[in-house]
Design a protein around this motif. Structure first.
Motif, PDB file in Angstrom:
ATOM      1  N   THR A 111       0.863  -1.170   0.000  1.00 47.36           N
ATOM      2  CA  THR A 111       0.000   0.000   0.000  1.00 47.36           C
ATOM      3  C   THR A 111       0.902   1.223   0.000  1.00 47.36           C
ATOM      4  OG1 THR A 111      -1.718   1.201   1.257  1.00 47.36           O
ATOM      5  CG2 THR A 111      -0.142  -0.077   2.520  1.00 47.36           C
ATOM      6  N   ILE A 112       0.440   2.327  -0.568  1.00 46.94           N
ATOM      7  CA  ILE A 112       1.281   3.522  -0.675  1.00 46.94           C
ATOM      8  C   ILE A 112       0.425   4.760  -0.477  1.00 46.94           C
ATOM      9  CG2 ILE A 112       1.038   3.548  -3.201  1.00 46.94           C
ATOM     10  CD1 ILE A 112       3.881   4.729  -3.352  1.00 46.94           C
ATOM     11  N   VAL A 113       1.036   5.803   0.117  1.00 43.44           N
ATOM     12  CA  VAL A 113       0.337   7.064   0.336  1.00 43.44           C
ATOM     13  C   VAL A 113       1.324   8.207   0.157  1.00 43.44           C
ATOM     14  CG1 VAL A 113       0.772   7.199   2.833  1.00 43.44           C
ATOM     15  CG2 VAL A 113      -1.324   8.201   1.882  1.00 43.44           C
ATOM     16  N   ALA A 114       0.819   9.351  -0.327  1.00 45.80           N
ATOM     17  CA  ALA A 114       1.621  10.564  -0.486  1.00 45.80           C
ATOM     18  C   ALA A 114       1.297  11.531   0.654  1.00 45.80           C
ATOM     19  CB  ALA A 114       1.331  11.221  -1.828  1.00 45.80           C
ATOM     20  N   LEU A 115       2.340  12.012   1.345  1.00 47.84           N
ATOM     21  CA  LEU A 115       2.164  12.947   2.445  1.00 47.84           C
ATOM     22  C   LEU A 115       2.246  14.390   1.946  1.00 47.84           C
ATOM     23  CD1 LEU A 115       4.320  11.219   5.218  1.00 47.84           C
ATOM     24  CD2 LEU A 115       1.881  10.935   4.699  1.00 47.84           C
ATOM     25  N   PRO A 116       1.716  15.344   2.708  1.00 42.54           N
ATOM     26  CA  PRO A 116       1.733  16.743   2.269  1.00 42.54           C
ATOM     27  C   PRO A 116       3.125  17.306   2.024  1.00 42.54           C
ATOM     28  CG  PRO A 116       0.150  16.446   4.050  1.00 42.54           C
ATOM     29  CD  PRO A 116       0.902  15.160   3.931  1.00 42.54           C
ATOM     30  N   ASP A 117       4.143  16.794   2.708  1.00 44.66           N
ATOM     31  CA  ASP A 117       5.494  17.310   2.521  1.00 44.66           C
ATOM     32  C   ASP A 117       6.223  16.667   1.337  1.00 44.66           C
ATOM     33  OD1 ASP A 117       6.069  14.774   3.443  1.00 44.66           O
ATOM     34  OD2 ASP A 117       7.022  15.419   5.304  1.00 44.66           O
ATOM     35  N   GLY A 118       5.526  15.827   0.569  1.00 42.54           N
ATOM     36  CA  GLY A 118       6.128  15.211  -0.612  1.00 42.54           C
ATOM     37  C   GLY A 118       6.675  13.827  -0.398  1.00 42.54           C
ATOM     38  N   ARG A 119       6.767  13.385   0.854  1.00 47.55           N
ATOM     39  CA  ARG A 119       7.233  12.029   1.121  1.00 47.55           C
ATOM     40  C   ARG A 119       6.207  11.002   0.669  1.00 47.55           C
ATOM     41  NH1 ARG A 119       8.197  11.330   7.243  1.00 47.55           N
ATOM     42  NH2 ARG A 119       6.562  12.935   7.354  1.00 47.55           N
ATOM     43  N   LEU A 120       6.707   9.826   0.286  1.00 50.44           N
ATOM     44  CA  LEU A 120       5.858   8.679   0.030  1.00 50.44           C
ATOM     45  C   LEU A 120       6.103   7.654   1.130  1.00 50.44           C
ATOM     46  CD1 LEU A 120       6.405   8.128  -3.811  1.00 50.44           C
ATOM     47  CD2 LEU A 120       4.497   9.322  -2.703  1.00 50.44           C
ATOM     48  N   VAL A 121       5.047   7.038   1.598  1.00 48.49           N
ATOM     49  CA  VAL A 121       5.155   5.966   2.582  1.00 48.49           C
ATOM     50  C   VAL A 121       4.562   4.705   1.966  1.00 48.49           C
ATOM     51  CG1 VAL A 121       4.538   5.158   4.893  1.00 48.49           C
ATOM     52  CG2 VAL A 121       4.969   7.594   4.496  1.00 48.49           C
ATOM     53  N   CYS A 122       5.292   3.613   2.069  1.00 49.09           N
ATOM     54  CA  CYS A 122       4.848   2.320   1.564  1.00 49.09           C
ATOM     55  C   CYS A 122       4.848   1.327   2.713  1.00 49.09           C
ATOM     56  CB  CYS A 122       5.777   1.843   0.446  1.00 49.09           C
ATOM     57  SG  CYS A 122       5.344   0.246  -0.283  1.00 49.09           S
ATOM     58  N   ALA A 123       3.849   0.455   2.740  1.00 53.32           N
ATOM     59  CA  ALA A 123       3.800  -0.618   3.733  1.00 53.32           C
ATOM     60  C   ALA A 123       3.364  -1.907   3.042  1.00 53.32           C
ATOM     61  CB  ALA A 123       2.849  -0.262   4.874  1.00 53.32           C
ATOM     62  N   TRP A 124       3.751  -3.025   3.626  1.00 55.58           N
ATOM     63  CA  TRP A 124       3.403  -4.334   3.064  1.00 55.58           C
ATOM     64  C   TRP A 124       3.528  -5.367   4.173  1.00 55.58           C
ATOM     65  CZ3 TRP A 124       7.846  -1.639   2.441  1.00 55.58           C
ATOM     66  CH2 TRP A 124       9.052  -2.262   2.775  1.00 55.58           C
ATOM     67  N   TYR A 125       3.084  -6.595   3.914  1.00 51.63           N
ATOM     68  CA  TYR A 125       3.297  -7.632   4.920  1.00 51.63           C
ATOM     69  C   TYR A 125       4.416  -8.553   4.479  1.00 51.63           C
ATOM     70  CZ  TYR A 125      -0.043 -10.832   2.396  1.00 51.63           C
ATOM     71  OH  TYR A 125      -0.715 -11.624   1.495  1.00 51.63           O
ATOM     72  N   ALA A 126       5.227  -9.000   5.460  1.00 50.70           N
ATOM     73  CA  ALA A 126       6.485  -9.669   5.126  1.00 50.70           C
ATOM     74  C   ALA A 126       6.888 -10.640   6.216  1.00 50.70           C
ATOM     75  CB  ALA A 126       7.590  -8.626   4.940  1.00 50.70           C
ATOM     76  N   GLY A 127       7.539 -11.719   5.803  1.00 48.29           N
ATOM     77  CA  GLY A 127       8.037 -12.721   6.736  1.00 48.29           C
ATOM     78  C   GLY A 127       8.627 -13.891   5.978  1.00 48.29           C
ATOM     79  N   SER A 128       8.523 -15.076   6.543  1.00 48.21           N
ATOM     80  CA  SER A 128       9.094 -16.256   5.906  1.00 48.21           C
ATOM     81  C   SER A 128       8.220 -16.785   4.786  1.00 48.21           C
ATOM     82  CB  SER A 128       9.311 -17.353   6.952  1.00 48.21           C
ATOM     83  OG  SER A 128       8.075 -17.712   7.563  1.00 48.21           O
ATOM     84  N   ARG A 129       6.900 -16.577   4.896  1.00 46.34           N
ATOM     85  CA  ARG A 129       5.957 -17.051   3.884  1.00 46.34           C
ATOM     86  C   ARG A 129       4.611 -16.419   4.174  1.00 46.34           C
ATOM     87  NH1 ARG A 129       2.421 -20.453   6.300  1.00 46.34           N
ATOM     88  NH2 ARG A 129       3.098 -21.466   8.246  1.00 46.34           N
ATOM     89  N   GLU A 130       3.690 -16.491   3.204  1.00 52.26           N
ATOM     90  CA  GLU A 130       2.338 -15.997   3.456  1.00 52.26           C
ATOM     91  C   GLU A 130       1.693 -16.798   4.580  1.00 52.26           C
ATOM     92  OE1 GLU A 130      -0.205 -14.549   0.240  1.00 52.26           O
ATOM     93  OE2 GLU A 130      -1.674 -16.050   0.860  1.00 52.26           O
ATOM     94  N   LYS A 131       1.087 -16.085   5.522  1.00 50.75           N
ATOM     95  CA  LYS A 131       0.396 -16.653   6.679  1.00 50.75           C
ATOM     96  C   LYS A 131       1.325 -17.274   7.701  1.00 50.75           C
ATOM     97  CE  LYS A 131      -2.303 -19.286   4.233  1.00 50.75           C
ATOM     98  NZ  LYS A 131      -3.380 -20.289   3.928  1.00 50.75           N
ATOM     99  N   GLY A 132       2.639 -17.064   7.566  1.00 53.34           N
ATOM    100  CA  GLY A 132       3.571 -17.554   8.568  1.00 53.34           C
ATOM    101  C   GLY A 132       3.408 -16.796   9.876  1.00 53.34           C
ATOM    102  N   ASP A 133       3.691 -17.447  11.006  1.00 54.57           N
ATOM    103  CA  ASP A 133       3.468 -16.786  12.298  1.00 54.57           C
ATOM    104  C   ASP A 133       4.515 -15.729  12.616  1.00 54.57           C
ATOM    105  OD1 ASP A 133       5.650 -18.353  12.968  1.00 54.57           O
ATOM    106  OD2 ASP A 133       4.543 -19.687  14.305  1.00 54.57           O
ATOM    107  N   ASP A 134       5.474 -15.522  11.695  1.00 50.00           N
ATOM    108  CA  ASP A 134       6.454 -14.450  11.872  1.00 50.00           C
ATOM    109  C   ASP A 134       6.173 -13.254  10.958  1.00 50.00           C
ATOM    110  OD1 ASP A 134       7.017 -15.635   9.440  1.00 50.00           O
ATOM    111  OD2 ASP A 134       9.185 -15.698   9.733  1.00 50.00           O
ATOM    112  N   VAL A 135       5.033 -13.254  10.273  1.00 52.68           N
ATOM    113  CA  VAL A 135       4.732 -12.188   9.306  1.00 52.68           C
ATOM    114  C   VAL A 135       4.389 -10.888  10.036  1.00 52.68           C
ATOM    115  CG1 VAL A 135       3.112 -11.415   7.537  1.00 52.68           C
ATOM    116  CG2 VAL A 135       4.032 -13.732   7.466  1.00 52.68           C
ATOM    117  N   VAL A 136       5.008  -9.795   9.598  1.00 53.21           N
ATOM    118  CA  VAL A 136       4.835  -8.473  10.196  1.00 53.21           C
ATOM    119  C   VAL A 136       4.316  -7.502   9.136  1.00 53.21           C
ATOM    120  CG1 VAL A 136       6.736  -8.909  11.794  1.00 53.21           C
ATOM    121  CG2 VAL A 136       7.188  -7.702   9.633  1.00 53.21           C
ATOM    122  N   ILE A 137       3.929  -6.319   9.580  1.00 52.69           N
ATOM    123  CA  ILE A 137       3.703  -5.203   8.660  1.00 52.69           C
ATOM    124  C   ILE A 137       4.981  -4.378   8.643  1.00 52.69           C
ATOM    125  CG2 ILE A 137       2.339  -3.186   8.077  1.00 52.69           C
ATOM    126  CD1 ILE A 137       0.751  -5.784   7.947  1.00 52.69           C
TER     127      ILE A 137
END
Length: 329
Positions: free
Chosen positions: A22-48
């Protein structure tokens, strides 16, 4: 014409699995991106995880963990900048087993939709809160803000593969869920991952991924600001059981990011353009044509300078960021 591509955090930490950006543009021109990540999809170590691209720079920051529920899998983050400057991050936490394909009572059917907020552009975050106190719901695509400040957050019910909308009329303090948007085909075959677009006549368009073997996109419309929705119908837009996204351009025309090849193929990712308010479409350009891997789960936004930004999974170990200017349409 300008078209550029880069990997999010190319020299930084690379997770074994990264998906659902996911991505968003902030008023100061910065872009912020987030995603989910870990060892595999649905793994118990998956974080944002999250990363920032400073205005005027070309390299994303080292990724950092934003959400991590110990022993639980997170999923499908959605960034949203409210009109009061508050940055929201919606996501879900999985409470059942993530082993194997999701079945009733496991995996995605055991998720709770949550949210955190930031008053400083994502540098620090609030404590989490649960938006729906019932397991089985997921976010995916960005929220839509109406002219009166109402926020529409599209969600899905993984238990029967239907969609719905969470509505807030008080800047996110309280949320109410609409009746289901449901084609009736059920678990693994219905209509999920809704993407919203406010049309010029004031109605709201909802396009959804299919889980069936019809390989067509589902469509529903609301004429009362998202409170009620028409029964979904299939339209002549291919969908290989994959997510898509919609974006209104400065010109008033509409851009759609999708995998345009039916029958389960997520290797090609394209931008399609509509000049008649999302009624008909023409090919704008291909973002990726990956012969040996996937290019999928796009997130579309327009930057403060009008630049079109797309982030997507390419392949599931990395997140890619493409930028383009609007040269026609």
């Amino acid at each position: 014409p300008r078209f550029e591509q880069r990997m999010v955090c190319p020299s930084g930490k690379v997770f074994q699995f990264s998906h659902g950006s996911t991505i968003v543009a902030l008023p100061d021109g910065r872009l912020v991106c987030a995603w989910y990540a870990g060892s595999r999809e649905k793994g118990d170590d998956v974080v944002i995880a999250g990363s920032t691209l400073e205005a005027g720079t070309s390299e994303w920051s080292e990724p950092r963990v934003i959400v991590d529920t110990p022993g639980k899998s997170e999923g499908n983050p959605v960034l949203f900048l409210n009109s009061d400057g508050t940055l929201w991050l919606f996501y879900q936490t999985m409470y059942g087993s993530g082993e194997g394909r999701t079945r009733q009572g496991t995996g995605w059917t055991t998720c709770l939709v949550k949210a955190i907020t930031s008053e400083d552009g994502g540098d620090t975050w609030s404590a989490e809160r649960t938006l729906i106190d019932e397991q089985g719901h997921l976010t995916r695509n960005k929220a839509e803000m109406l002219e009166d400040g109402t926020i529409l957050l599209p969600i899905q019910d993984e238990r029967n593969w239907s969609s719905a909308i969470l509505i807030s009329s008080d800047q996110g303090v309280t949320w109410k869920m609409t009746e289901p948007i449901d084609c009736g085909l059920g678990f693994h075959d219905g209509n999920i991952e809704p993407a919203l677009l406010t049309r010029k006549d004031g109605s709201i368009l909802c396009l959804m991924r299919t889980g069936s073997d019809r390989y067509r996109t589902w469509k529903s419309v609301s004429t009362d600001n998202g409170r009620h929705w028409t029964r979904p119908v299939e339209i002549d837009v291919p969908n290989p059981n994959a997510a898509l996204d919609l974006l209104r351009l400065e010109s008033g025309n509409v851009l759609m990011a999708l995998n345009p090849v039916p029958e389960g193929n997520r290797k090609r990712l394209s931008l399609w353009l509509s000049t008649d308010d999302a009624e008909t479409w023409t090919v704008f350009r291909d973002v990726e044509n990956a012969e040996d891997s996937y290019a999928s789960y796009p997130a579309l936004i327009r930057g403060r300078d009008g630049t079109i930004h797309t982030t997507y999974s390419r392949p599931h170990r990395r997140i890619k960021h493409s930028t383009a200017n609007q040269t026609r349409g």
